[in-house]
Design a protein around this motif. Sequence first.
Motif, short mmCIF file in Angstrom:
data_model
loop_
_atom_site.label_atom_id
_atom_site.label_comp_id
_atom_site.label_asym_id
_atom_site.label_seq_id
_atom_site.Cartn_x
_atom_site.Cartn_y
_atom_site.Cartn_z
N ASN A 242 0.81 -1.20 0.00
CA ASN A 242 0.00 0.00 0.00
C ASN A 242 0.85 1.26 0.00
OD1 ASN A 242 1.03 -0.23 2.55
ND2 ASN A 242 -0.82 0.40 3.59
N VAL B 278 -5.14 5.40 -8.87
CA VAL B 278 -4.47 4.17 -8.49
C VAL B 278 -5.11 3.59 -7.23
CG1 VAL B 278 -2.26 3.11 -7.95
CG2 VAL B 278 -2.34 5.09 -9.45
N THR C 58 -5.16 0.13 -4.48
CA THR C 58 -4.45 -1.07 -4.02
C THR C 58 -5.44 -2.11 -3.56
OG1 THR C 58 -2.53 0.17 -3.28
CG2 THR C 58 -2.83 -1.98 -2.33
N ASN D 29 -0.83 -5.45 -5.30
CA ASN D 29 -0.07 -4.35 -5.87
C ASN D 29 -1.02 -3.25 -6.30
OD1 ASN D 29 -1.02 -4.97 -8.65
ND2 ASN D 29 0.14 -6.83 -8.29
N LEU D 30 -0.46 -2.22 -6.86
CA LEU D 30 -1.26 -1.09 -7.29
C LEU D 30 -1.92 -1.36 -8.63
CD1 LEU D 30 1.06 1.92 -6.43
CD2 LEU D 30 -0.47 0.64 -4.95
#
Lengths: 114, 112
Positions: free
Chosen positions: A100, B89, B91, B99-100
């Motif tokens: 994150n 973006v 997550t 991941n992003l």
Amino acid sequence: DVKVTQSSRYLVKRTGEKVFLECVQDMDHENMFWYRQDPGLGLRLIYFSYDVKMKEKGDIPEGYSVSREKKERFSLILESASTNQTSMYLCASSLAGHFNQPQHFGDGTRLSIL
Amino acid sequence: RKEVEQDPGPFNVPEGATVAFNCTYSNSASQSFFWYRQDCRKEPKLLMSVYSSGNEDGRFTAQLNRASQYISLLIRDSKLSDSATYLCVVTNYGGSQGNLIFGKGTKLSVKP
């Protein structure tokens, strides 16, 4: 400031060649990523690594491999380059922490396969 | 439904205008959110993180609406230098893809 350095800004290779793209980061980040970016398709994840010698496939790993022998360096390898691998390649790194953390990108490598 | 969706634009606005972009995401379990900025032929750069309570950085305000699963970016008093593509973006956790997830971006063009 985080510095992510990619070895080449522009690269021209021929079909069938083995191509190495290098990426180095100087902030002791655990996570490193390789993306490619194409018009209309956005960023697509090829491979990522969360530790030395560890790697995970992303969305489009076919035709690529990676190497992470040292924490600061993450290499992308095109085993046998093809014209459809012509693209902008972006390396990124981030701190550990369940992914994150924001990613920091290198300048990118514009790769052309002829 | 795509994981992260953005209006590609372009948004053409005059200097000084206020402009807002939205971004929707499909995974209700998404945890972290960011806005990145990408100039033409350059790499994406982090603009700001998006917090649950909303956050502001100068002329930029980011908001998160978990109930409707969207995030927004508001730019006040637009400058010529704000011209860029703005990437949303998100997550996600779990699986092998912790991941992003990047949206394809919204292009902003600020005109004199």
